[in-house]
Design a protein around this motif. Structure first.
Motif, PDB file in Angstrom:
ATOM      1  N   ASN B 374       0.858  -1.141   0.203  1.00 20.35           N
ATOM      2  CA  ASN B 374      -0.054   0.132   0.056  1.00 20.35           C
ATOM      3  C   ASN B 374       0.679   1.344   0.076  1.00 20.35           C
ATOM      4  O   ASN B 374       0.319   2.537   0.117  1.00 20.35           O
ATOM      5  N   THR B 375       2.198   1.198  -0.119  1.00 19.29           N
ATOM      6  CA  THR B 375       3.086   2.313  -0.050  1.00 19.29           C
ATOM      7  C   THR B 375       2.476   3.256  -1.061  1.00 19.29           C
ATOM      8  O   THR B 375       2.446   4.460  -0.821  1.00 19.29           O
ATOM      9  N   ASP B 376       2.370   2.719  -2.513  1.00 22.91           N
ATOM     10  CA  ASP B 376       1.999   3.817  -3.424  1.00 22.91           C
ATOM     11  C   ASP B 376       0.703   3.525  -3.820  1.00 22.91           C
ATOM     12  O   ASP B 376       0.108   4.296  -4.638  1.00 22.91           O
ATOM     13  N   THR B 377      -0.250   2.962  -3.069  1.00 23.31           N
ATOM     14  CA  THR B 377      -1.657   2.950  -3.506  1.00 23.31           C
ATOM     15  C   THR B 377      -2.294   4.185  -2.844  1.00 23.31           C
ATOM     16  O   THR B 377      -1.999   4.620  -1.812  1.00 23.31           O
ATOM     17  N   ASP B 378      -3.451   4.560  -3.284  1.00 27.90           N
ATOM     18  CA  ASP B 378      -4.373   5.561  -2.651  1.00 27.90           C
ATOM     19  C   ASP B 378      -5.218   5.032  -1.864  1.00 27.90           C
ATOM     20  O   ASP B 378      -6.523   5.424  -1.908  1.00 27.90           O
ATOM     21  N   PHE B 379      -5.131   3.965  -1.412  1.00 31.89           N
ATOM     22  CA  PHE B 379      -5.994   3.177  -0.214  1.00 31.89           C
ATOM     23  C   PHE B 379      -5.291   2.292   0.297  1.00 31.89           C
ATOM     24  O   PHE B 379      -4.211   1.937   0.202  1.00 31.89           O
ATOM     25  N   LEU B 380      -6.106   1.969   1.426  1.00 37.23           N
ATOM     26  CA  LEU B 380      -5.335   0.761   2.300  1.00 37.23           C
ATOM     27  C   LEU B 380      -6.257  -0.448   2.068  1.00 37.23           C
ATOM     28  O   LEU B 380      -7.505  -0.660   1.437  1.00 37.23           O
ATOM     29  N   HIS B 381      -5.635  -1.653   2.670  1.00 36.56           N
ATOM     30  CA  HIS B 381      -6.081  -2.823   2.386  1.00 36.56           C
ATOM     31  C   HIS B 381      -6.032  -3.288   0.784  1.00 36.56           C
ATOM     32  O   HIS B 381      -5.144  -2.505   0.159  1.00 36.56           O
ATOM     33  N   GLY B 382      -6.749  -4.266   0.458  1.00 36.38           N
ATOM     34  CA  GLY B 382      -6.700  -4.679  -1.021  1.00 36.38           C
ATOM     35  C   GLY B 382      -8.069  -5.473  -1.457  1.00 36.38           C
ATOM     36  O   GLY B 382      -9.167  -5.240  -0.839  1.00 36.38           O
ATOM     37  N   PHE B 383      -7.677  -6.294  -2.390  1.00 34.56           N
ATOM     38  CA  PHE B 383      -9.021  -7.027  -3.076  1.00 34.56           C
ATOM     39  C   PHE B 383      -8.351  -8.358  -3.783  1.00 34.56           C
ATOM     40  O   PHE B 383      -7.208  -8.597  -3.968  1.00 34.56           O
ATOM     41  N   ASN B 384      -9.437  -9.115  -4.092  1.00 33.47           N
ATOM     42  CA  ASN B 384      -9.086 -10.315  -5.004  1.00 33.47           C
ATOM     43  C   ASN B 384      -9.738 -10.108  -6.277  1.00 33.47           C
ATOM     44  O   ASN B 384     -10.576  -9.343  -6.540  1.00 33.47           O
ATOM     45  N   ILE B 385      -9.399 -10.932  -7.277  1.00 29.75           N
ATOM     46  CA  ILE B 385      -9.890 -10.800  -8.475  1.00 29.75           C
ATOM     47  C   ILE B 385     -10.403 -12.552  -8.933  1.00 29.75           C
ATOM     48  O   ILE B 385      -9.428 -13.154  -8.795  1.00 29.75           O
ATOM     49  N   SER B 386     -11.528 -12.485  -9.568  1.00 27.64           N
ATOM     50  CA  SER B 386     -11.995 -14.048  -9.853  1.00 27.64           C
ATOM     51  C   SER B 386     -12.588 -13.880 -11.039  1.00 27.64           C
ATOM     52  O   SER B 386     -13.183 -12.875 -11.501  1.00 27.64           O
ATOM     53  N   ILE B 387     -12.522 -14.977 -11.630  1.00 27.62           N
ATOM     54  CA  ILE B 387     -13.931 -15.252 -12.755  1.00 27.62           C
ATOM     55  C   ILE B 387     -14.634 -16.612 -12.037  1.00 27.62           C
ATOM     56  O   ILE B 387     -14.201 -17.287 -11.473  1.00 27.62           O
ATOM     57  N   PHE B 388     -16.054 -16.265 -12.269  1.00 25.15           N
ATOM     58  CA  PHE B 388     -16.915 -17.267 -12.044  1.00 25.15           C
ATOM     59  C   PHE B 388     -17.924 -17.471 -13.019  1.00 25.15           C
ATOM     60  O   PHE B 388     -18.281 -16.678 -13.809  1.00 25.15           O
ATOM     61  N   GLN B 389     -18.500 -18.923 -13.128  1.00 22.75           N
ATOM     62  CA  GLN B 389     -19.432 -19.448 -14.109  1.00 22.75           C
ATOM     63  C   GLN B 389     -20.623 -19.771 -13.256  1.00 22.75           C
ATOM     64  O   GLN B 389     -20.553 -20.875 -13.111  1.00 22.75           O
ATOM     65  N   ASP B 390     -21.475 -18.898 -12.834  1.00 20.97           N
ATOM     66  CA  ASP B 390     -22.544 -19.500 -12.100  1.00 20.97           C
ATOM     67  C   ASP B 390     -23.783 -19.376 -12.899  1.00 20.97           C
ATOM     68  O   ASP B 390     -25.007 -19.674 -12.357  1.00 20.97           O
ATOM     69  N   GLY B 391     -23.587 -19.426 -14.210  1.00 18.35           N
ATOM     70  CA  GLY B 391     -24.938 -19.838 -15.009  1.00 18.35           C
ATOM     71  C   GLY B 391     -25.593 -18.398 -15.484  1.00 18.35           C
ATOM     72  O   GLY B 391     -26.011 -17.752 -14.562  1.00 18.35           O
ATOM     73  N   ALA B 392     -25.399 -18.012 -16.930  1.00 16.89           N
ATOM     74  CA  ALA B 392     -25.809 -16.909 -17.246  1.00 16.89           C
ATOM     75  C   ALA B 392     -27.245 -17.312 -17.775  1.00 16.89           C
ATOM     76  O   ALA B 392     -27.478 -17.703 -18.808  1.00 16.89           O
ATOM     77  N   ALA B 393     -28.152 -16.789 -16.913  1.00 16.57           N
ATOM     78  CA  ALA B 393     -29.629 -16.946 -17.241  1.00 16.57           C
ATOM     79  C   ALA B 393     -30.012 -16.002 -17.918  1.00 16.57           C
ATOM     80  O   ALA B 393     -29.697 -14.866 -18.271  1.00 16.57           O
ATOM     81  N   ALA B 394     -31.308 -16.282 -18.920  1.00 18.49           N
ATOM     82  CA  ALA B 394     -31.803 -15.496 -20.145  1.00 18.49           C
ATOM     83  C   ALA B 394     -31.900 -14.189 -19.724  1.00 18.49           C
ATOM     84  O   ALA B 394     -31.609 -13.125 -20.688  1.00 18.49           O
ATOM     85  N   ILE B 395     -32.872 -13.555 -18.891  1.00 13.65           N
ATOM     86  CA  ILE B 395     -33.175 -12.304 -18.566  1.00 13.65           C
ATOM     87  C   ILE B 395     -32.119 -11.461 -18.422  1.00 13.65           C
ATOM     88  O   ILE B 395     -31.710 -10.489 -18.979  1.00 13.65           O
ATOM     89  N   ALA B 396     -31.168 -11.891 -17.615  1.00 10.33           N
ATOM     90  CA  ALA B 396     -29.857 -10.911 -17.291  1.00 10.33           C
ATOM     91  C   ALA B 396     -28.792 -11.029 -18.349  1.00 10.33           C
ATOM     92  O   ALA B 396     -28.060 -10.087 -18.210  1.00 10.33           O
ATOM     93  N   ASN B 397     -28.956 -11.957 -19.435  1.00  8.47           N
ATOM     94  CA  ASN B 397     -27.725 -12.175 -20.124  1.00  8.47           C
ATOM     95  C   ASN B 397     -27.949 -11.347 -21.423  1.00  8.47           C
ATOM     96  O   ASN B 397     -28.412 -11.769 -22.524  1.00  8.47           O
ATOM     97  N   ASN B 398     -27.624 -10.209 -21.232  1.00 12.09           N
ATOM     98  CA  ASN B 398     -27.596  -9.289 -22.232  1.00 12.09           C
ATOM     99  C   ASN B 398     -26.747  -8.000 -22.273  1.00 12.09           C
ATOM    100  O   ASN B 398     -26.997  -7.024 -22.744  1.00 12.09           O
ATOM    101  N   ARG B 399     -25.340  -8.630 -22.102  1.00  7.94           N
ATOM    102  CA  ARG B 399     -24.318  -7.668 -22.218  1.00  7.94           C
ATOM    103  C   ARG B 399     -23.981  -7.214 -23.310  1.00  7.94           C
ATOM    104  O   ARG B 399     -23.811  -8.046 -24.391  1.00  7.94           O
ATOM    105  N   VAL B 400     -23.706  -5.837 -23.632  1.00  7.40           N
ATOM    106  CA  VAL B 400     -23.377  -5.361 -25.000  1.00  7.40           C
ATOM    107  C   VAL B 400     -22.104  -4.315 -24.708  1.00  7.40           C
ATOM    108  O   VAL B 400     -21.907  -3.846 -23.733  1.00  7.40           O
ATOM    109  N   PRO B 401     -21.287  -4.319 -25.715  1.00 12.43           N
ATOM    110  CA  PRO B 401     -19.960  -3.394 -25.447  1.00 12.43           C
ATOM    111  C   PRO B 401     -20.523  -2.074 -25.330  1.00 12.43           C
ATOM    112  O   PRO B 401     -21.598  -1.628 -25.803  1.00 12.43           O
TER     113      PRO B 401
END
Lengths: 259, 586
Positions: B374-401
């Motif tokens: 955190n010496t050079d970050t403008d925040f304290l603590h951190g984060f994780n990064i993940s990919i997850f595949q929990d099932g893209a159901a049809a109503i919510a599945n409309n991602r566009v660029p």
């Protein structure tokens, strides 16, 4: 506007090109729509007209008749045709597949507004309601009232700007009005117009892609378009597969236990 | 007049993981336990054939009945709060047997040694002046080593399927089950993050990779990747939840009664000790007094806070003076800030993303806690990064660029085109408490029984905004390395502000643990400093929010608390941990 290409007689004609048919009916019959000529009479006459025009065998019409495609919430046909055209502008028929009307979205919304969602039956509804120009969930109006309010205002805007009801306006004119609702340029009483538009859009997506048990996603055409398989018990056999797997969708009517 | 019932040894409020674990451990130890659950009776039968996105994901079928009560929200002291009238993307929380622990996705992480000694470690590394004036940073009073056995115990109860985090803290044992099968999307993430020099590992999952019998003898089935998982009860009893594990274990002892439709209004006490609870049946509105030697409040962060406030236990937190403890240090894995993720669009690849499981994923821990400098970050603590595949159901599945309209011709064509041609990479950020983020009782809005609602007062600071931006950058790098044709990250506005929909099931604080009754409400056994026979268990006890899902840490602390409860009942009373600053009068 909606062309009549690919329509099945008696199925969605009245909903897809309502005003053409209504005008035709009035011209041919000389009747004035309203008070006296009630819904069933009008519907029956319209169906007869389609039949004669398209020389459709009676047998086929019976096969495609859907008793669930009638209004249980929207009282005025004038409001419903605005809803039909607005949902079709949100999710139009195109190269990818059917649009909102063919998918049954307007009737899905009608059913939703008649039920628990339309009356905010699971929301906290105690006052005071203090937010000015509120989003949908902070409005003292319920979702059904918001839909009617918004659709009528869309119709009023169309008449004011283009001297024609919303459903008869050109697509570009309809889109212009809808964009002004989306960006809150139009003022509604009791709810923000952006809030109303967001609700309309969300309901349209839900109607296109929810399980067909709710009256939308007719014939699972929304799922077929999106290549979504629906309610499938297991994907253990394909989860590791590299290639895309296409299958005929399955809805809850075939999935759930039945007596 | 409330009907007075026969006394029991222990009354537990809430039947989620926290209340379920307390119920199982105490009834196994021979104590008579009554668990009061506000919502209806639910069993695995209710979840069979529940593959209905509209009903469960969109309409939140499992979530609590907001017609009876909710919470209110505002940004600043002095604002009028408004009630959270409906469930947003994530429900506020659930009710019914198993509580919120039924709809969960099953992401099961241990938090870091850094988390439990966060103040000491930040000062050691960066100096005390690095901590902003309005940021409350407190050590928890335990170390990771203290907690390791409880983490291990919880993982074995839930049958967690996973592989060891190469950067993770020491473990006494491996996961009880191997990781879930690997999908091509997850393989792609793993390869890309390895290429970038990170240390990916498979997400530890409570969606179980093989049929498993836990140490209490309960069976959890093998997950079949049906994808109706997060927001659903499992169709196949293949997701560890209290219904298939700890509540079943408690029932088997013969010492346990689960009483549904029992909304607890007050913890009853004489000023020094609790005597029981007062509850109402929401169906009949009859009131009952349930006397008990020990009261366990495990009613989610919100229920725990509200019960303490309504019952007049502990000193309410005052944001002006910083004095008092109840309601202090509200935190959440806030949504609605922007950033925090990247979407990778592919033109040539199609993924079977309609298939999946709640916790089918892969994750990197390289930016977690003190893994990030955190010496050079403008925040304290951190984060994780993940990919997850929990099932893209049809109503919510409309991602566009980005740049595509949100409706109309172009939207429709692109949303259909990309339906299986995108993957989402997301981060979860550690949340630090601030003096101005707290809870108290709302002066205006009430529940149907006439009691005031819980009011949350909270706003974002640059700490959250800056971290959200950096997460988006790192996610975008990974998306590029995965070979995406288009990479989008949600923008973070400089004035991005919290709204009521930023608060979700990952919310915590208010009855926080610590070593000092002046700055904490409970000790590390979740025992209330000011009332020794009340234990308040759950996310409410977190002094800050670690950067991954809370359930496993709630489970681990529930096991620790249960051990403390048994010690307390066996012994002559008193506090299990000596207060650092005040002498107890016995």
């Amino acid at each position: 506007m909606a062309d009549e290409k690919g329509l099945k007689p008696g199925e969605s004609k009245a909903s897809q090109a309502p005003d053409t048919s209504r005008r035709r009916f009035m011209k041919n019959s000389g009747m004035i729509v309203g008070g006296v000529a009630g819904g069933s009479l009008l519907g029956g006459l319209l169906t007869n007209q389609f039949k004669s025009e398209n020389s459709t065998p009676v047998k086929e019409e019976k096969k495609t008749a859907e008793p669930t495609q009638a209004r249980m919430f929207f009282e005025r046909y004038e409001d419903f045709v605005v809803l039909e055209q607005a949902t079709e502008r949100i999710l139009p028929e195109g190269a990818s597949g059917p649009g909102a009307i063919e998918l049954g979205v307007p009737y899905f919304i009608d059913k939703q507004m008649a039920g628990i969602w339309g009356i905010n039956g699971t929301d906290y509804r105690q006052g005071p309601f203090t937010v000015v120009d509120p989003p949908v969930d902070q409005s003292s109006l319920n979702r059904g009232q918001i839909m009617v309010t918004g659709l009528r205002k869309m119709n009023d805007e169309s008449k004011k700007r283009f001297d024609v009801t919303f459903d008869k306006a050109e697509e570009d004119q309809q889109i212009e009005i809808m964009q002004d609702f989306e960006s809150s340029k139009v003022k509604l009483r009791g709810v923000s117009s952006a809030g109303f538009f967001g609700l309309l859009r969300e309901l349209t997506m839900e109607g296109a892609y929810s399980d067909p048990l709710y009256g939308g996603n007719r014939n699972m055409a929304g799922w077929k378009m999106q290549e979504f398989p629906g309610a499938v018990p297991s994907y253990a056999d394909i989860i590791e597969k590299d290639e895309f797997v296409q299958r005929d969708p399955m809805s809850l009517t075939s999935y759930q236990q039945k007596s | 007049m409330a009907e007075k019932l026969d006394k029991v040894d222990v009354v537990v409020i809430g039947s989620g993981w926290a209340g379920g674990i307390a119920s199982a451990e105490l009834s196994k130890a021979g104590y008579k336990v009554v668990c009061l659950e506000r919502g209806k009776e639910r069993s695995t039968k209710d979840f069979i054939g529940s593959k209905d996105e509209l009903r469960y994901t969109k309409r939140h079928e499992l979530a609590q009945d907001l017609t009876k009560q909710t919470m209110t929200f505002r940004n600043n002291v002095g604002d009028d709060a408004i009630p959270m009238r409906k469930h947003n993307g994530y429900p506020i929380y659930d009710e019914g047997t198993g509580g919120t622990s039924v709809h969960w996705s099953g992401w099961s992480y241990r938090w870091l040694p850094f988390d439990f000694e966060i103040r000491t470690k930040i000062i050691e590394k960066y100096g005390e002046e690095r901590i902003p004036k309005d940021m409350i940073v407190q050590d928890w009073g335990v170390t990771y080593d203290d907690m390791e056995p409880y983490y291990d115990k919880w993982e074995k109860t839930a049958g967690i399927s996973g592989e060891v985090n190469p950067l993770g803290p020491p473990r006494s044992d491996a996961y009880p089950n191997p990781p879930m099968k690997e999908s091509p999307a997850i393989r792609l993430f793993t390869e890309a993050t390895e290429k970038l020099g990170y240390h990916p590992f498979r997400m530890p999952a409570a969606t179980i990779s093989q049929q498993y019998v836990n140490p209490d003898g309960e069976t959890i089935n093998a997950c079949v990747f049906c994808a109706f998982c997060s927001m659903y009860g499992c169709d196949f009893a293949a997701k560890a939840d209290p219904i298939v594990t700890v509540l079943k274990t408690a029932q088997k002892t013969g010492n346990f009664e689960l009483r549904n439709n029992a909304h607890v209004k007050r913890i009853l006490h004489d000023g020094k000790k609790a005597t029981g609870v007062l509850y109402v049946d929401p169906l009949t509105l009859e009131e009952f007094e349930q006397p008990a030697d020990l009261v366990v409040s495990a009613a989610f962060f919100s229920g725990n806070n509200r019960l303490m406030m309504l019952s007049g236990i502990g000193e309410p937190y005052n944001p002006e003076t910083g004095k008092g403890v109840i309601g202090k240090s509200f935190t959440s894995h806030y949504t609605g800030i922007g950033g925090n993720s990247a979407t990778a669009f592919f033109e040539e690849k199609k993924f079977n993303t309609f298939a999946g499981a709640g916790a089918l994923g892969s994750v990197i821990d390289d930016f977690n806690g003190d893994h990030i400098d955190n010496t050079d970050t403008d925040f304290l603590h951190g984060f994780n990064i993940s990919i997850f595949q929990d099932g893209a159901a049809a109503i919510a599945n409309n991602r566009v660029p980005q740049g595509t309209p949100y409706w109309g011709k172009e939207f429709k064509e692109k949303s259909v085109h990309y339906a299986h041609r995108y993957l989402n990479i997301g981060g979860m950020q550690g949340t630090m408490p601030h003096t101005h983020n707290y809870m108290d009782l709302d002066p205006t809005y009430k529940d149907i029984y006439g009691d005031p609602l819980l009011r949350i007062t909270a706003k974002f600071t640059d700490q959250e905004r800056n971290m959200a931006k950096m997460i988006a950058e790192k996610c975008a790098d990974i998306a590029e390395a995965m070979g995406a044709d288009i990479v989008n990250t949600p923008p973070v506005a400089d004035d991005a502000e919290m709204t009521s929909s930023s608060v979700n099931t990952h919310a915590a604080g208010g009855v926080i643990m610590g070593e000092d009754p002046e700055t904490s409400a409970v000790n590390t056994y979740s025992q209330v400093w000011d009332m020794e026979n009340v234990f308040v268990v759950g996310g409410s006890s977190f002094p800050h929010f670690g950067n991954s899902n809370p359930t496993e840490t709630i489970g681990a602390f529930a096991y620790r608390a249960a051990e403390g409860m048994i010690d307390y009942l066996k012994g002559d009373g008193g506090l299990l941990v000596e207060s650092k600053t005040r002498k107890e009068t016995v």
